[in-house]
Write an enzyme that holds these catalytic residues in place. Structure first.
Site, PDB file in Angstrom:
ATOM      1  N   TYR A 143       8.893 -65.898  28.703  1.00  0.00           N
ATOM      2  CA  TYR A 143       7.894 -66.582  29.536  1.00  0.00           C
ATOM      3  C   TYR A 143       8.541 -67.360  30.677  1.00  0.00           C
ATOM      4  CZ  TYR A 143       4.508 -65.548  25.820  1.00  0.00           C
ATOM      5  OH  TYR A 143       3.695 -64.914  24.899  1.00  0.00           O
ATOM      6  N   LYS A 194      13.688 -58.721  17.188  1.00  0.00           N
ATOM      7  CA  LYS A 194      13.749 -57.258  17.196  1.00  0.00           C
ATOM      8  C   LYS A 194      15.206 -56.874  17.458  1.00  0.00           C
ATOM      9  CE  LYS A 194      10.676 -54.463  17.815  1.00  0.00           C
ATOM     10  NZ  LYS A 194      10.124 -53.407  16.903  1.00  0.00           N
ATOM     11  N   ASP A 227       7.719 -56.712  14.245  1.00  0.00           N
ATOM     12  CA  ASP A 227       6.580 -55.844  13.926  1.00  0.00           C
ATOM     13  C   ASP A 227       6.317 -55.835  12.422  1.00  0.00           C
ATOM     14  OD1 ASP A 227       9.077 -54.641  13.790  1.00  0.00           O
ATOM     15  OD2 ASP A 227       8.375 -52.637  14.305  1.00  0.00           O
ATOM     16  N   ASP A 251       4.500 -66.826  19.550  1.00  0.00           N
ATOM     17  CA  ASP A 251       3.147 -66.986  20.090  1.00  0.00           C
ATOM     18  C   ASP A 251       2.178 -66.091  19.317  1.00  0.00           C
ATOM     19  OD1 ASP A 251       1.040 -67.554  21.731  1.00  0.00           O
ATOM     20  OD2 ASP A 251       1.841 -66.600  23.531  1.00  0.00           O
ATOM     21  N   ASP A 255      -0.589 -67.262  16.056  1.00  0.00           N
ATOM     22  CA  ASP A 255      -2.034 -67.041  16.116  1.00  0.00           C
ATOM     23  C   ASP A 255      -2.496 -66.184  14.943  1.00  0.00           C
ATOM     24  OD1 ASP A 255      -2.398 -68.571  18.329  1.00  0.00           O
ATOM     25  OD2 ASP A 255      -3.394 -67.019  19.518  1.00  0.00           O
TER      26      ASP A 255
END
Ligand code: NAD
Length: 371
Positions: A143, A194, A227, A251, A255
Protein backbone atom coordinates in the site's frame (compact mmCIF):
# COMPACT_ATOMS: atom_id res chain seq x y z
CA UNK A 1 -6.15 12.02 42.67
CA UNK A 2 -4.32 12.85 39.45
CA UNK A 3 -2.75 9.80 37.87
CA UNK A 4 0.33 9.52 35.72
CA UNK A 5 -1.60 7.52 33.13
CA UNK A 6 -2.73 9.87 30.37
CA UNK A 7 -5.74 8.93 28.33
CA UNK A 8 -7.07 10.92 25.37
CA UNK A 9 -10.71 10.27 24.49
CA UNK A 10 -11.85 11.18 20.96
CA UNK A 11 -15.56 10.30 20.54
CA UNK A 12 -15.81 11.67 16.97
CA UNK A 13 -19.07 11.62 15.01
CA UNK A 14 -22.36 9.76 14.59
CA UNK A 15 -22.78 7.07 17.24
CA UNK A 16 -19.22 7.76 18.53
CA UNK A 17 -20.29 10.13 21.35
CA UNK A 18 -23.22 7.88 22.37
CA UNK A 19 -21.18 4.71 22.73
CA UNK A 20 -18.25 6.58 24.27
CA UNK A 21 -20.70 7.90 26.89
CA UNK A 22 -21.25 4.32 28.08
CA UNK A 23 -17.50 3.68 28.19
CA UNK A 24 -17.04 6.78 30.33
CA UNK A 25 -19.46 5.25 32.86
CA UNK A 26 -17.30 2.12 32.99
CA UNK A 27 -14.14 4.22 33.28
CA UNK A 28 -15.74 5.92 36.30
CA UNK A 29 -16.75 2.56 37.76
CA UNK A 30 -13.18 1.26 37.35
CA UNK A 31 -11.87 4.39 39.05
CA UNK A 32 -14.20 4.02 42.06
CA UNK A 33 -14.22 0.25 42.43
CA UNK A 34 -10.82 -0.89 41.13
CA UNK A 35 -8.76 2.26 41.67
CA UNK A 36 -7.91 2.34 37.98
CA UNK A 37 -7.48 6.06 37.45
CA UNK A 38 -6.38 8.10 34.47
CA UNK A 39 -5.74 11.71 33.63
CA UNK A 40 -8.45 11.94 30.99
CA UNK A 41 -8.79 14.64 28.39
CA UNK A 42 -11.35 14.71 25.61
CA UNK A 43 -10.77 16.16 22.15
CA UNK A 44 -12.38 16.73 18.80
CA UNK A 45 -11.73 14.70 15.68
CA UNK A 46 -13.39 14.10 12.31
CA UNK A 47 -16.58 15.91 11.40
CA UNK A 48 -16.94 17.34 14.92
CA UNK A 49 -13.52 18.94 14.49
CA UNK A 50 -14.37 20.19 10.98
CA UNK A 51 -17.48 21.93 12.33
CA UNK A 52 -15.71 23.49 15.32
CA UNK A 53 -12.20 24.12 13.95
CA UNK A 54 -12.42 23.81 10.16
CA UNK A 55 -10.17 20.73 9.91
CA UNK A 56 -10.64 17.02 10.74
CA UNK A 57 -7.44 16.85 12.80
CA UNK A 58 -6.00 19.89 14.56
CA UNK A 59 -2.38 20.28 15.69
CA UNK A 60 -3.76 20.41 19.23
CA UNK A 61 -5.38 16.97 18.91
CA UNK A 62 -2.18 15.57 17.39
CA UNK A 63 -0.10 17.02 20.26
CA UNK A 64 -2.55 15.62 22.85
CA UNK A 65 -2.42 12.19 21.17
CA UNK A 66 1.40 12.22 21.12
CA UNK A 67 1.47 13.15 24.82
CA UNK A 68 -1.08 10.50 25.83
CA UNK A 69 -0.24 6.94 26.90
CA UNK A 70 -3.26 5.74 24.97
CA UNK A 71 -5.99 7.15 22.73
CA UNK A 72 -9.54 5.82 22.91
CA UNK A 73 -11.17 6.62 19.57
CA UNK A 74 -14.86 6.44 18.63
CA UNK A 75 -15.63 6.75 14.93
CA UNK A 76 -15.69 9.49 12.33
CA UNK A 77 -17.68 10.38 9.24
CA UNK A 78 -21.18 11.20 8.10
CA UNK A 79 -23.12 12.22 5.00
CA UNK A 80 -22.97 15.94 5.85
CA UNK A 81 -19.20 15.91 5.17
CA UNK A 82 -19.22 13.56 2.15
CA UNK A 83 -19.01 16.37 -0.41
CA UNK A 84 -15.78 17.81 1.02
CA UNK A 85 -12.49 17.20 -0.84
CA UNK A 86 -10.72 13.99 0.29
CA UNK A 87 -8.04 15.71 2.36
CA UNK A 88 -10.72 17.58 4.33
CA UNK A 89 -13.00 14.59 5.04
CA UNK A 90 -13.57 13.32 8.60
CA UNK A 91 -11.76 10.04 7.77
CA UNK A 92 -8.52 12.04 7.44
CA UNK A 93 -8.79 12.38 11.23
CA UNK A 94 -8.12 8.70 11.89
CA UNK A 95 -5.68 8.26 8.99
CA UNK A 96 -3.72 11.31 10.18
CA UNK A 97 -3.54 10.01 13.75
CA UNK A 98 -2.30 6.59 12.61
CA UNK A 99 0.42 8.34 10.62
CA UNK A 100 1.44 10.85 13.31
CA UNK A 101 1.62 8.16 16.00
CA UNK A 102 3.36 5.75 13.58
CA UNK A 103 1.00 2.94 14.48
CA UNK A 104 2.51 0.00 12.61
CA UNK A 105 0.78 -2.89 14.38
CA UNK A 106 -2.95 -3.42 14.01
CA UNK A 107 -4.53 -5.93 16.40
CA UNK A 108 -7.93 -7.32 15.51
CA UNK A 109 -9.31 -9.93 17.88
CA UNK A 110 -12.10 -12.15 16.63
CA UNK A 111 -13.94 -13.66 19.57
CA UNK A 112 -17.23 -15.49 19.43
CA UNK A 113 -19.34 -15.14 22.55
CA UNK A 114 -21.35 -18.27 23.30
CA UNK A 115 -24.58 -16.30 23.39
CA UNK A 116 -23.96 -14.97 19.86
CA UNK A 117 -22.73 -18.16 18.26
CA UNK A 118 -25.74 -18.19 15.92
CA UNK A 119 -24.84 -14.74 14.52
CA UNK A 120 -21.97 -16.31 12.56
CA UNK A 121 -22.61 -17.57 9.06
CA UNK A 122 -20.49 -20.59 9.96
CA UNK A 123 -21.85 -23.63 11.80
CA UNK A 124 -21.89 -23.24 15.60
CA UNK A 125 -19.55 -26.21 16.09
CA UNK A 126 -16.91 -24.50 13.92
CA UNK A 127 -16.93 -21.13 15.72
CA UNK A 128 -18.09 -21.86 19.30
CA UNK A 129 -15.47 -20.59 21.74
CA UNK A 130 -13.40 -18.99 18.96
CA UNK A 131 -10.83 -16.51 20.25
CA UNK A 132 -8.13 -15.55 17.75
CA UNK A 133 -6.05 -12.45 17.10
CA UNK A 134 -5.08 -11.15 13.68
CA UNK A 135 -2.02 -8.93 13.73
CA UNK A 136 -1.59 -6.85 10.59
CA UNK A 137 1.45 -4.75 9.65
CA UNK A 138 -0.08 -1.36 8.97
CA UNK A 139 2.49 1.10 7.66
CA UNK A 140 4.53 -0.83 5.07
CA UNK A 141 4.11 -3.23 2.20
CA UNK A 142 2.33 -2.83 -1.09
CA UNK A 143 0.00 0.00 0.00
CA UNK A 144 3.00 2.30 0.42
CA UNK A 145 5.78 0.74 -1.70
CA UNK A 146 7.47 2.62 -4.55
CA UNK A 147 7.34 2.64 -7.52
CA UNK A 148 3.59 2.94 -7.81
CA UNK A 149 1.23 4.49 -10.32
CA UNK A 150 -0.37 4.03 -13.71
CA UNK A 151 1.76 4.67 -16.78
CA UNK A 152 1.14 4.57 -20.50
CA UNK A 153 3.65 2.57 -22.53
CA UNK A 154 4.89 3.78 -25.97
CA UNK A 155 2.37 1.52 -27.73
CA UNK A 156 -0.47 3.14 -25.75
CA UNK A 157 -0.98 0.19 -23.36
CA UNK A 158 -1.62 1.29 -19.78
CA UNK A 159 0.34 -0.37 -16.96
CA UNK A 160 -0.61 -0.23 -13.26
CA UNK A 161 2.18 -0.72 -10.72
CA UNK A 162 2.36 -1.31 -6.99
CA UNK A 163 5.37 -2.63 -5.15
CA UNK A 164 5.54 -4.96 -2.19
CA UNK A 165 8.51 -3.81 -0.09
CA UNK A 166 9.53 -4.75 3.44
CA UNK A 167 12.81 -4.18 5.25
CA UNK A 168 14.10 -6.55 7.90
CA UNK A 169 13.57 -4.02 10.76
CA UNK A 170 9.92 -3.62 9.71
CA UNK A 171 9.41 -7.39 9.79
CA UNK A 172 11.31 -7.81 13.05
CA UNK A 173 9.24 -5.25 14.93
CA UNK A 174 5.89 -6.71 13.89
CA UNK A 175 7.19 -10.22 14.65
CA UNK A 176 8.12 -9.12 18.17
CA UNK A 177 4.60 -7.74 18.72
CA UNK A 178 3.20 -11.09 17.56
CA UNK A 179 5.35 -13.12 19.95
CA UNK A 180 4.67 -10.75 22.86
CA UNK A 181 0.92 -10.98 22.18
CA UNK A 182 1.06 -14.76 22.00
CA UNK A 183 2.89 -14.76 25.34
CA UNK A 184 -0.25 -13.23 26.89
CA UNK A 185 -2.54 -15.70 25.10
CA UNK A 186 -2.12 -19.35 24.05
CA UNK A 187 1.57 -18.96 23.08
CA UNK A 188 1.11 -19.81 19.40
CA UNK A 189 1.96 -17.65 16.36
CA UNK A 190 1.17 -18.45 12.74
CA UNK A 191 3.10 -16.22 10.34
CA UNK A 192 1.44 -15.77 6.96
CA UNK A 193 2.93 -14.80 3.57
CA UNK A 194 3.40 -16.18 0.08
CA UNK A 195 7.02 -17.34 0.38
CA UNK A 196 6.36 -19.81 -2.45
CA UNK A 197 5.94 -17.05 -5.06
CA UNK A 198 7.25 -13.78 -3.52
CA UNK A 199 10.82 -12.95 -2.51
CA UNK A 200 9.50 -10.46 0.06
CA UNK A 201 7.49 -13.35 1.51
CA UNK A 202 10.56 -15.56 1.63
CA UNK A 203 12.43 -12.85 3.52
CA UNK A 204 9.44 -12.31 5.83
CA UNK A 205 9.50 -16.02 6.73
CA UNK A 206 13.25 -16.04 7.39
CA UNK A 207 13.14 -12.86 9.52
CA UNK A 208 10.17 -14.04 11.63
CA UNK A 209 11.86 -17.41 12.17
CA UNK A 210 15.10 -15.74 13.28
CA UNK A 211 13.35 -13.45 15.80
CA UNK A 212 11.56 -16.52 17.12
CA UNK A 213 14.71 -18.61 17.46
CA UNK A 214 16.80 -15.88 19.07
CA UNK A 215 14.26 -14.05 21.25
CA UNK A 216 11.08 -16.10 21.72
CA UNK A 217 12.03 -19.81 21.49
CA UNK A 218 9.32 -20.78 24.00
CA UNK A 219 6.49 -19.55 21.75
CA UNK A 220 5.24 -22.03 19.14
CA UNK A 221 5.74 -20.71 15.58
CA UNK A 222 4.26 -22.04 12.35
CA UNK A 223 4.25 -20.59 8.82
CA UNK A 224 1.39 -20.69 6.34
CA UNK A 225 0.76 -19.39 2.82
CA UNK A 226 -1.87 -16.66 2.73
CA UNK A 227 -4.25 -18.51 0.41
CA UNK A 228 -4.21 -21.57 2.66
CA UNK A 229 -4.72 -19.33 5.71
CA UNK A 230 -7.87 -17.80 4.18
CA UNK A 231 -9.16 -21.30 3.58
CA UNK A 232 -8.23 -22.53 7.07
CA UNK A 233 -9.93 -19.50 8.67
CA UNK A 234 -13.31 -20.59 7.35
CA UNK A 235 -12.61 -24.34 7.59
CA UNK A 236 -11.12 -24.68 11.08
CA UNK A 237 -10.48 -21.26 12.65
CA UNK A 238 -9.92 -22.74 16.13
CA UNK A 239 -6.45 -23.98 15.07
CA UNK A 240 -5.13 -20.40 15.36
CA UNK A 241 -4.09 -18.21 18.28
CA UNK A 242 -2.16 -15.22 16.84
CA UNK A 243 -1.90 -14.80 13.07
CA UNK A 244 0.69 -12.25 11.91
CA UNK A 245 0.79 -10.97 8.36
CA UNK A 246 1.73 -8.06 6.14
CA UNK A 247 -0.44 -5.07 5.27
CA UNK A 248 -2.20 -6.57 2.24
CA UNK A 249 -2.79 -10.14 3.42
CA UNK A 250 -3.53 -8.86 6.94
CA UNK A 251 -6.19 -6.53 5.57
CA UNK A 252 -8.01 -9.38 3.88
CA UNK A 253 -7.54 -11.98 6.61
CA UNK A 254 -8.66 -9.61 9.40
CA UNK A 255 -11.94 -8.85 7.61
CA UNK A 256 -12.45 -12.53 6.98
CA UNK A 257 -11.82 -13.32 10.67
CA UNK A 258 -14.12 -10.47 11.78
CA UNK A 259 -17.01 -11.98 9.89
CA UNK A 260 -16.54 -15.32 11.65
CA UNK A 261 -18.14 -13.55 14.61
CA UNK A 262 -20.97 -12.15 12.50
CA UNK A 263 -21.51 -8.91 14.39
CA UNK A 264 -19.93 -5.56 13.55
CA UNK A 265 -21.01 -3.88 16.79
CA UNK A 266 -18.94 -6.35 18.82
CA UNK A 267 -15.46 -5.95 17.36
CA UNK A 268 -12.73 -3.86 18.98
CA UNK A 269 -9.24 -3.15 17.61
CA UNK A 270 -5.93 -1.70 18.68
CA UNK A 271 -3.10 -0.05 16.77
CA UNK A 272 0.32 0.13 18.40
CA UNK A 273 3.47 2.12 17.65
CA UNK A 274 7.11 1.32 18.39
CA UNK A 275 8.40 1.20 21.96
CA UNK A 276 10.47 4.30 22.76
CA UNK A 277 13.81 2.89 23.99
CA UNK A 278 14.29 5.79 26.44
CA UNK A 279 10.89 5.88 28.10
CA UNK A 280 9.59 2.37 27.38
CA UNK A 281 6.32 3.99 26.22
CA UNK A 282 4.56 3.13 23.01
CA UNK A 283 1.85 5.10 21.22
CA UNK A 284 -1.44 3.25 21.02
CA UNK A 285 -4.93 3.87 19.70
CA UNK A 286 -7.99 1.74 20.45
CA UNK A 287 -11.19 1.85 18.40
CA UNK A 288 -14.14 -0.26 17.35
CA UNK A 289 -13.84 -1.55 13.78
CA UNK A 290 -17.29 -0.22 12.85
CA UNK A 291 -17.88 3.30 11.55
CA UNK A 292 -20.06 6.14 12.77
CA UNK A 293 -23.34 4.43 11.73
CA UNK A 294 -25.09 7.66 10.67
CA UNK A 295 -28.26 5.68 9.90
CA UNK A 296 -28.88 5.08 13.62
CA UNK A 297 -26.96 8.00 15.20
CA UNK A 298 -28.82 9.92 17.90
CA UNK A 299 -31.51 7.25 18.28
CA UNK A 300 -30.08 5.41 21.29
CA UNK A 301 -29.86 2.19 19.25
CA UNK A 302 -26.10 1.78 18.91
CA UNK A 303 -24.34 -1.20 20.41
CA UNK A 304 -21.61 0.15 22.73
CA UNK A 305 -19.87 -3.23 23.24
CA UNK A 306 -17.15 -2.86 20.56
CA UNK A 307 -16.20 0.47 22.13
CA UNK A 308 -16.33 -1.03 25.62
CA UNK A 309 -14.08 -3.89 24.56
CA UNK A 310 -11.71 -1.41 22.89
CA UNK A 311 -11.33 0.09 26.37
CA UNK A 312 -10.69 -3.41 27.77
CA UNK A 313 -7.94 -3.85 25.14
CA UNK A 314 -6.49 -0.50 26.18
CA UNK A 315 -6.24 -1.69 29.77
CA UNK A 316 -4.66 -4.98 28.69
CA UNK A 317 -2.16 -3.77 26.12
CA UNK A 318 -1.23 -0.23 27.15
CA UNK A 319 -1.30 -0.68 30.93
CA UNK A 320 -0.85 -4.42 31.45
CA UNK A 321 -4.09 -4.53 33.46
CA UNK A 322 -5.16 -7.94 32.25
CA UNK A 323 -7.35 -8.65 35.29
CA UNK A 324 -9.37 -5.46 34.83
CA UNK A 325 -9.74 -6.20 31.11
CA UNK A 326 -10.89 -9.74 31.94
CA UNK A 327 -13.49 -8.33 34.31
CA UNK A 328 -14.99 -6.11 31.60
CA UNK A 329 -14.99 -8.93 29.05
CA UNK A 330 -16.62 -11.25 31.58
CA UNK A 331 -19.32 -8.62 32.22
CA UNK A 332 -19.97 -8.42 28.46
CA UNK A 333 -20.19 -12.21 28.24
CA UNK A 334 -22.61 -12.44 31.18
CA UNK A 335 -24.84 -9.63 29.94
CA UNK A 336 -25.14 -11.31 26.54
CA UNK A 337 -25.83 -14.69 28.15
CA UNK A 338 -28.61 -13.05 30.17
CA UNK A 339 -30.24 -12.09 26.85
CA UNK A 340 -29.53 -8.34 26.97
CA UNK A 341 -29.19 -7.27 23.33
CA UNK A 342 -29.13 -4.11 21.29
CA UNK A 343 -31.04 -4.24 18.00
CA UNK A 344 -28.02 -5.21 15.85
CA UNK A 345 -27.49 -8.49 17.74
CA UNK A 346 -31.09 -9.26 18.57
CA UNK A 347 -32.52 -12.76 18.41
CA UNK A 348 -36.13 -13.82 18.08
CA UNK A 349 -38.39 -13.21 21.06
CA UNK A 350 -36.11 -10.66 22.76
CA UNK A 351 -36.90 -6.94 23.06
CA UNK A 352 -33.87 -4.81 22.16
CA UNK A 353 -32.36 -2.52 24.79
CA UNK A 354 -31.05 1.00 24.16
CA UNK A 355 -27.39 2.02 24.21
CA UNK A 356 -27.86 3.40 27.72
CA UNK A 357 -29.69 0.29 28.95
CA UNK A 358 -26.80 -1.84 27.70
CA UNK A 359 -24.52 0.41 29.76
CA UNK A 360 -26.82 -0.04 32.79
CA UNK A 361 -26.70 -3.82 32.39
CA UNK A 362 -22.90 -3.82 32.15
CA UNK A 363 -22.51 -1.72 35.28
CA UNK A 364 -24.93 -3.94 37.20
CA UNK A 365 -22.96 -7.00 36.06
CA UNK A 366 -19.64 -5.38 37.05
CA UNK A 367 -21.13 -4.69 40.51
CA UNK A 368 -22.08 -8.37 40.79
CA UNK A 369 -18.67 -9.61 39.61
CA UNK A 370 -16.84 -7.29 41.99
CA UNK A 371 -19.06 -8.11 45.00
P1 NAD B 1 -20.67 1.59 9.62
O1 NAD B 1 -19.78 0.62 10.30
O2 NAD B 1 -20.76 2.94 10.24
O3 NAD B 1 -22.16 1.00 9.53
C1 NAD B 1 -22.49 -0.18 8.79
C2 NAD B 1 -23.82 -0.76 9.33
O4 NAD B 1 -23.60 -1.33 10.62
C3 NAD B 1 -24.89 0.32 9.53
O5 NAD B 1 -26.15 -0.20 9.22
C4 NAD B 1 -24.82 0.64 11.01
O6 NAD B 1 -26.04 1.10 11.57
C5 NAD B 1 -24.40 -0.69 11.61
N1 NAD B 1 -23.56 -0.50 12.82
C6 NAD B 1 -22.25 -0.13 12.85
N2 NAD B 1 -21.84 -0.02 14.10
C7 NAD B 1 -22.89 -0.32 14.89
C8 NAD B 1 -23.08 -0.39 16.30
N3 NAD B 1 -22.09 -0.11 17.17
N4 NAD B 1 -24.30 -0.71 16.76
C9 NAD B 1 -25.30 -1.00 15.92
N5 NAD B 1 -25.19 -0.97 14.58
C10 NAD B 1 -24.01 -0.63 14.07
O7 NAD B 1 -20.15 1.69 8.12
P2 NAD B 1 -20.64 2.65 6.93
O8 NAD B 1 -22.12 2.81 6.98
O9 NAD B 1 -20.01 2.08 5.73
O10 NAD B 1 -19.94 4.04 7.21
C11 NAD B 1 -20.57 5.14 7.89
C12 NAD B 1 -19.54 6.22 8.10
O11 NAD B 1 -18.51 5.75 8.98
C13 NAD B 1 -18.84 6.68 6.83
O12 NAD B 1 -18.69 8.07 6.86
C14 NAD B 1 -17.50 5.97 6.89
O13 NAD B 1 -16.49 6.65 6.19
C15 NAD B 1 -17.24 5.99 8.38
N6 NAD B 1 -16.30 4.96 8.87
C16 NAD B 1 -15.46 5.36 9.86
C17 NAD B 1 -14.60 4.44 10.42
C18 NAD B 1 -13.70 4.91 11.52
O14 NAD B 1 -13.99 5.92 12.14
N7 NAD B 1 -12.62 4.20 11.83
C19 NAD B 1 -14.61 3.10 10.00
C20 NAD B 1 -15.51 2.71 9.01
C21 NAD B 1 -16.37 3.66 8.45
Amino acid sequence: MPSNKKLLVLPGDGIGPEIMGQVRRIVDWMDKRRHVSFDISEGLVGGASIDARGTPLTDETIADALAADAVLFGSVGGPQWDTLPFDMRPERGILGLRKELQLFANLRPAKVFDALVDASTLKPEIVRGLDIMILRELTGGIYFGEPRGIETLPDGTRRGINTQVYTTPEIERIARVAFELAGKRQRRVCSVEKANVMESGQMWREDVQRIHDTEFPDIELSHMYADNCAMQLVRAPQQFDVIVSDNLFGDILSDCAAMLTGSLGMLPSASLGAVDPDTGRRHALYEPIHGSAPDIAGQGKANPLAQVMSYAMLLRYSFDMGEDADLIEQAVENVLSAGVRTADIISAGIKPVSTEQMGDALLAELDKLAA
